[in-house]
Design a protein around this motif. Sequence first.
Motif, PDB file in Angstrom:
ATOM      1  N   VAL A  32      41.503  44.575  45.376  1.00 16.50           N
ATOM      2  CA  VAL A  32      40.466  44.285  44.377  1.00 16.50           C
ATOM      3  C   VAL A  32      39.850  45.594  43.890  1.00 16.50           C
ATOM      4  N   ALA A  33      39.482  46.461  44.826  1.00 14.86           N
ATOM      5  CA  ALA A  33      38.831  47.732  44.472  1.00 14.86           C
ATOM      6  C   ALA A  33      39.718  48.598  43.581  1.00 14.86           C
ATOM      7  N   SER A  34      41.036  48.552  43.800  1.00 14.44           N
ATOM      8  CA  SER A  34      41.958  49.373  43.015  1.00 14.44           C
ATOM      9  C   SER A  34      42.352  48.712  41.690  1.00 14.44           C
ATOM     10  N   GLY A  35      41.933  47.460  41.496  1.00 14.50           N
ATOM     11  CA  GLY A  35      42.266  46.754  40.261  1.00 14.50           C
ATOM     12  C   GLY A  35      43.611  46.059  40.299  1.00 14.50           C
ATOM     13  N   LYS A  36      44.294  46.094  41.442  1.00 14.01           N
ATOM     14  CA  LYS A  36      45.600  45.435  41.556  1.00 14.01           C
ATOM     15  C   LYS A  36      45.479  43.917  41.628  1.00 14.01           C
ATOM     16  N   LEU A  37      44.355  43.435  42.137  1.00 13.24           N
ATOM     17  CA  LEU A  37      44.112  41.997  42.281  1.00 13.24           C
ATOM     18  C   LEU A  37      42.926  41.615  41.402  1.00 13.24           C
ATOM     19  N   PRO A  38      43.112  40.691  40.455  1.00  9.71           N
ATOM     20  CA  PRO A  38      42.014  40.322  39.565  1.00  9.71           C
ATOM     21  C   PRO A  38      40.923  39.576  40.327  1.00  9.71           C
ATOM     22  N   ALA A  39      39.686  39.980  40.123  1.00  9.53           N
ATOM     23  CA  ALA A  39      38.566  39.364  40.825  1.00  9.53           C
ATOM     24  C   ALA A  39      37.304  39.477  39.989  1.00  9.53           C
ATOM     25  N   ILE A  40      36.311  38.688  40.362  1.00 11.48           N
ATOM     26  CA  ILE A  40      35.017  38.688  39.691  1.00 11.48           C
ATOM     27  C   ILE A  40      33.953  38.986  40.732  1.00 11.48           C
ATOM     28  N   ARG A  41      33.117  39.968  40.452  1.00 12.17           N
ATOM     29  CA  ARG A  41      31.991  40.266  41.340  1.00 12.17           C
ATOM     30  C   ARG A  41      30.837  39.358  40.939  1.00 12.17           C
ATOM     31  N   VAL A  42      30.312  38.607  41.901  1.00 14.99           N
ATOM     32  CA  VAL A  42      29.195  37.707  41.676  1.00 14.99           C
ATOM     33  C   VAL A  42      28.023  38.245  42.500  1.00 14.99           C
ATOM     34  N   GLY A  43      27.064  38.819  41.834  1.00 16.76           N
ATOM     35  CA  GLY A  43      25.951  39.438  42.548  1.00 16.76           C
ATOM     36  C   GLY A  43      26.375  40.778  43.124  1.00 16.76           C
ATOM     37  N   VAL A  44      25.674  41.187  44.170  1.00 16.50           N
ATOM     38  CA  VAL A  44      25.908  42.505  44.748  1.00 16.50           C
ATOM     39  C   VAL A  44      27.098  42.515  45.698  1.00 16.50           C
ATOM     40  N   LYS A  45      27.235  41.495  46.532  1.00 12.46           N
ATOM     41  CA  LYS A  45      28.256  41.522  47.585  1.00 12.46           C
ATOM     42  C   LYS A  45      29.402  40.532  47.405  1.00 12.46           C
ATOM     43  N   ARG A  46      29.184  39.461  46.716  1.00 11.92           N
ATOM     44  CA  ARG A  46      30.189  38.395  46.650  1.00 11.92           C
ATOM     45  C   ARG A  46      31.268  38.704  45.614  1.00 11.92           C
ATOM     46  N   VAL A  47      32.504  38.551  46.039  1.00 12.91           N
ATOM     47  CA  VAL A  47      33.658  38.737  45.164  1.00 12.91           C
ATOM     48  C   VAL A  47      34.502  37.473  45.247  1.00 12.91           C
ATOM     49  N   VAL A  48      34.875  36.932  44.091  1.00  9.97           N
ATOM     50  CA  VAL A  48      35.703  35.727  44.063  1.00  9.97           C
ATOM     51  C   VAL A  48      36.903  35.958  43.157  1.00  9.97           C
ATOM     52  N   VAL A  49      37.938  35.180  43.414  1.00  5.88           N
ATOM     53  CA  VAL A  49      39.165  35.245  42.613  1.00  5.88           C
ATOM     54  C   VAL A  49      39.411  33.845  42.059  1.00  5.88           C
ATOM     55  N   PRO A  50      39.417  33.696  40.734  1.00 10.97           N
ATOM     56  CA  PRO A  50      39.707  32.382  40.160  1.00 10.97           C
ATOM     57  C   PRO A  50      41.086  31.888  40.630  1.00 10.97           C
ATOM     58  N   ARG A  51      41.154  30.658  41.098  1.00  7.74           N
ATOM     59  CA  ARG A  51      42.406  30.110  41.635  1.00  7.74           C
ATOM     60  C   ARG A  51      43.552  30.202  40.629  1.00  7.74           C
ATOM     61  N   GLN A  52      43.303  29.768  39.409  1.00 15.20           N
ATOM     62  CA  GLN A  52      44.361  29.757  38.405  1.00 15.20           C
ATOM     63  C   GLN A  52      44.861  31.176  38.117  1.00 15.20           C
ATOM     64  N   VAL A  53      43.936  32.113  37.989  1.00 16.40           N
ATOM     65  CA  VAL A  53      44.304  33.501  37.728  1.00 16.40           C
ATOM     66  C   VAL A  53      45.099  34.066  38.909  1.00 16.40           C
ATOM     67  N   PHE A  54      44.658  33.761  40.130  1.00 14.05           N
ATOM     68  CA  PHE A  54      45.356  34.257  41.316  1.00 14.05           C
ATOM     69  C   PHE A  54      46.796  33.758  41.361  1.00 14.05           C
ATOM     70  N   HIS A  55      46.999  32.464  41.126  1.00 15.57           N
ATOM     71  CA  HIS A  55      48.352  31.914  41.208  1.00 15.57           C
ATOM     72  C   HIS A  55      49.243  32.438  40.081  1.00 15.57           C
ATOM     73  N   GLN A  56      48.672  32.649  38.889  1.00 19.53           N
ATOM     74  CA  GLN A  56      49.452  33.256  37.807  1.00 19.53           C
ATOM     75  C   GLN A  56      49.825  34.691  38.168  1.00 19.53           C
ATOM     76  N   TRP A  57      48.863  35.423  38.730  1.00 18.51           N
ATOM     77  CA  TRP A  57      49.114  36.802  39.143  1.00 18.51           C
ATOM     78  C   TRP A  57      50.214  36.840  40.201  1.00 18.51           C
ATOM     79  N   LEU A  58      50.133  35.936  41.168  1.00 19.79           N
ATOM     80  CA  LEU A  58      51.107  35.898  42.256  1.00 19.79           C
ATOM     81  C   LEU A  58      52.507  35.580  41.731  1.00 19.79           C
TER      82      LEU A  58
END
Length: 70
Positions: A32-58
């Motif tokens: 996530v930090a390197s940008g290889k895995l798409p993710a969304i930062r929610v607030g200061v600490k929480r990071v989530v990955v949309p399911r649909q985006v993750f499966h398309q990426w995979l």
Amino acid sequence: MAKETTVERQTYNIPEVAKIMGVSNYIAYEMVASGKLPAIRVGVKRVVVPRQVFHQWLETAQFSPEASES
């Protein structure tokens, strides 16, 4: 009595992504930090990955010959 509505989560957290991919949480966070895995930062600490985006990426992830060499 009010009827409860079940809402299906649309995101994975990083430990869930790591488990699906078979890697450590550390590796998933690094991706996530390197940008290889798409993710969304929610607030200061929480990071989530949309399911649909993750499966398309995979599905479209490129095979790396270096990854299979051990």
